[in-house]
Scaffold this active site. Structure first.
Site, PDB file in Angstrom:
ATOM      1  N   GLU A  77       1.217  -0.341  -5.106  1.00 55.36           N
ATOM      2  CA  GLU A  77       0.166   0.356  -5.167  1.00 55.36           C
ATOM      3  C   GLU A  77       0.557   1.910  -5.566  1.00 55.36           C
ATOM      4  O   GLU A  77       1.038   2.261  -4.500  1.00 55.36           O
ATOM      5  CB  GLU A  77      -0.899   0.315  -4.204  1.00 55.36           C
ATOM      6  N   ASP A  92       0.726  -1.154   0.070  1.00 51.15           N
ATOM      7  CA  ASP A  92       0.055   0.003   0.067  1.00 51.15           C
ATOM      8  C   ASP A  92       0.649   1.419   0.013  1.00 51.15           C
ATOM      9  O   ASP A  92       1.958   1.396   0.560  1.00 51.15           O
ATOM     10  CB  ASP A  92      -0.803  -0.032   1.254  1.00 51.15           C
TER      11      ASP A  92
HETATM   12  C1  GLC Z   1      -4.084   3.424  -0.495  1.00 56.02           C
HETATM   13  C2  GLC Z   1      -5.517   2.902  -0.460  1.00 56.02           C
HETATM   14  C3  GLC Z   1      -6.413   3.637  -0.014  1.00 56.02           C
HETATM   15  C4  GLC Z   1      -6.020   4.414   1.388  1.00 56.02           C
HETATM   16  C5  GLC Z   1      -4.548   4.692   1.197  1.00 56.02           C
HETATM   17  C6  GLC Z   1      -4.140   4.981   2.783  1.00 56.02           C
HETATM   18  O1  GLC Z   1      -4.038   4.384  -1.338  1.00 56.02           O
HETATM   19  O2  GLC Z   1      -5.847   2.045  -1.637  1.00 56.02           O
HETATM   20  O3  GLC Z   1      -7.863   3.210  -0.032  1.00 56.02           O
HETATM   21  O4  GLC Z   1      -6.859   5.522   1.805  1.00 56.02           O
HETATM   22  O5  GLC Z   1      -3.708   3.871   0.791  1.00 56.02           O
HETATM   23  O6  GLC Z   1      -3.682   3.792   3.401  1.00 56.02           O
END
Ligand code: GLC
Length: 629
Positions: A323, A281
């Site tokens: 991500e 993440d």
């Molecule tokens: C990532 C997740 C998102 C979240 C962020 C903080 O971008 O996909 O949903 O708000 O991380 O953890």
């Protein structure tokens, strides 16, 4: 390379210790390959710290213990994955993603849904964050209070491990988030850090006054401006702590190697529960340096590589999924066999919607041509939409080549998708609109954004077109469960206090039971979308050309048509055609004359004669098996 302190414990010394301890031969073999790499990365990250080397030694020890505790079936899986390293590039891979509570009530409900996942052909299941997190707003679970405890409303860690095993028996790999940029403010480490407990003072970035926060914020970006301005929030005692996202999500301080060690422990713990893919993440934010944007710094890559090296020693079958929803140059920088083997493809996602709005396929076509290629041993995860907002992350320089000015174009797309533009078919909702910078993003389910909610005649076709692209460009297609039965926006979120301030909840509806009940009924949008989409899923699985990532852009000479070839064996290829216009178009015979005229429409199973050209319906897609000459 900077030397770590205490070099008497260099790589040969650690290996010698391991040998003397008579560690498992397999671990030793993995350590021989990956320890030098980890040592080098530690030297770069922590070479100037007195405790850098000690930490490395304890990380190796952690890995050794974790390997010793790794269940035999997972070790068998590690070996299987290592003997078939391209397993995730297969045309049979299909992912699904859902919230455990919303989709199935809890982990046992997910278990009960396995027959349906098999019916869809899923081989990958991403369960949205399911760990213990604060009551009320927890950013959908992205504020983790314990990585070792499942949210009691969903089940237990033992349930998760059992579910992982059951999914694996059904041919489905479990994917969970590794939310390692931050923890919740209720995490044990967070509370100890605030209390100044020894060993935890430097787990987060805490400053006594505004001097450093102001200095950092001169160059950082606001991520959740609706929640708080800038990158810091104030603690009750007046100090300031780094919080990139919500005020209750505190960024970990990776400049402290103790933080790396602690998170490596949590990572290996999850690996031993049977998780097969960790969704890394918010990778862009994990390293901070004054005077920079504090995004995608070189150290962010070194850290990911270091986590990867630890994994290769102690749980080598796992994959990392990146991500990074950032500029496309940055997105690819995280993708490599040594870092993240798979990654969201936010550019293709956003440009699919861009093409549908503009009825112009050129920007997407250009991206497929120049930004699709990846290093061997890696893959895209292609999606139509996720649980997050859509941000228009295309490169301004790419757009400029087509005469498109980035900023006004993003404004147009935001207006279009939130239903403000004349003639729009979309019913999206704005997210984090920042009046100071003009930034905004868009939320909405696929069906609502594509026009089904508005009753637009092209709505269902657009849903199919968007998925047909995600299923065919190369990589793992990822379905947001419920979208296959055309679920619409859930406006009820605005009445639920913990969701009302975050419009992403509009596209995270509860399992759409009625749509599922209608899924065999061709008189409903749910039934029609389901029938068409599951046909595409079946065809993809049976089409070896869709494995891997090789893609050759094809110029169809029609601006509304996105076209490319996916080459296969025996001289065949699949020609994918997608028309984003509201009317039918012709691709003439001359344009197709580089291929033998006999071709096969894979979706209808009917032969097609390219000698007369191909007609593409409004928002139509074709998958044609052709023989380039
Ligand atoms: C990532 C997740 C998102 C979240 C962020 C903080 O971008 O996909 O949903 O708000 O991380 O953890």
């Amino acid at each position: 390379m900077t030397q770590l302190q205490g070099t008497s414990h260099d790589v040969p010394a650690i290996l010698a210790d391991l040998t003397a301890d008579q560690v498992d031969r397999e671990f030793l073999a993995n350590a021989e390959v990956h320890l030098p790499r980890l040592h080098d990365l530690f030297a770069q990250l922590y070479g100037d710290r007195a405790d850098g080397f000690e930490r490395l030694a304890s990380v190796v020890d952690l890995a050794r213990r974790s390997w010793a505790a790794r269940p035999a079936d997972l070790k068998a899986l590690d070996r299987a994955r290592e003997s078939e390293p391209e397993w995730f590039e297969s045309e049979r891979m299909v992912g699904g993603v859902c919230y455990v509570d919303r989709y199935a009530g809890g982990l046992s409900g997910i278990r009960d849904s396995i027959p349906y996942f098999r019916e869809l052909g899923l081989t990958y299941l991403h369960l949205m964050p399911l760990f213990e997190s604060p009551e009320g707003n927890s950013d959908g679970g992205y504020a983790v209070s314990s990585y070792r405890r499942v949210n009691p409303k969903l089940g237990t860690m033992a349930d998760l491990a059992e579910l992982a095993a059951e999914l694996r028996r059904a041919g489905i790999s479990l994917v969970v988030d590794f939310i390692f940029n931050h923890t919740s403010n209720e995490h044990r480490w967070a509370q100890k850090a605030v209390a100044g407990e020894r060993g935890y003072e430097d787990f987060y970035l805490i400053f006594p006054d505004r001097e450093m926060p102001d200095a950092y914020e001169r160059t950082t970006r606001e991520i959740f401006p609706d929640d708080h301005p800038g990158s810091f929030v104030q603690l009750d005692d007046g100090r300031w702590i780094w919080a990139t996202f919500y005020h209750f999500q505190w960024d970990l301080n990776y400049a402290n190697p103790a933080v790396f060690e602690a998170m490596a422990g949590e990572m290996l713990y999850l690996a031993n529960q049977g998780v097969e893919i960790l969704r890394m993440d918010a990778v862009a934010f994990i390293w901070k340096r004054l005077g920079t944007t504090c995004e995608s710094l070189p150290e962010a890559h070194l850290l990911l590589q270091a986590f990867n090296a630890v994994l290769r020693m102690a749980a080598p079958g796992l994959l990392f999924k990146s991500e990074a929803i950032v500029h496309p140059d940055e997105v690819v920088s995280y993708i490599s066999p040594d870092e993240c083997q798979i990654s969201y493809n936010p550019l293709q996602m956003a440009l699919t919607w861009e093409a549908l709005a503009t009825r112009d396929g050129r920007l997407l076509q250009q991206a497929l041509e120049r930004r699709h290629a990846l290093p061997a041993g890696t893959a895209w995860v292609n999606y139509v939409r996720s649980h997050d907002d859509i941000g228009w992350t295309f490169a301004d320089e790419d757009a400029a080549e087509l005469g498109i000015d980035g900023s006004p174009h993003r404004r147009f797309l935001n207006d279009f998708y939130v239903g403000r533009a004349e003639g729009t078919f979309a019913r999206g909702v704005p997210f984090q609109e920042n009046p100071r910078t003009g930034d905004a993003r868009v939320t909405g389910t696929t069906a609502s954004l594509a026009g089904i909610e508005a009753g637009d005649a092209g709505g269902e076709d657009r849903v199919i077109l968007a998925h047909a692209l995600a299923l065919s460009t190369g990589g793992i297609p990822l379905l947001y469960l419920g979208d296959e039965v055309a679920q619409l926006n859930d406006y009820g979120y605005s009445d639920r206090p913990e969701e009302a301030g975050d419009s992403r909840w509009v596209h995270r509806p509860f399992r759409p039971a009625q749509n599922y009940a209608d899924r065999r009924d061709a008189d409903t949008p749910a039934g029609r979308v389901f029938a068409r989409l599951t046909r595409l899923l079946d065809v993809r699985r049976a089409t070896p050309e869709f494995s891997g990532n090789e893609l050759i852009a094809f110029d169809a000479h029609v601006p509304s048509v996105v076209a490319f070839l996916r080459p296969g064996d025996n001289g065949f290829a699949v020609l994918v055609l997608a028309n984003v216009a509201d009317s039918a178009v012709e691709i003439d015979a001359l344009t197709l004359s580089g291929m033998a005229p006999e071709a096969l429409d894979l979706v209808s199973s009917a032969p097609i004669w390219l000698g007369v050209g191909v007609t593409l319906a409004a928002h139509g897609t074709r998958w044609l098996r052709v023989r380039p000459r």
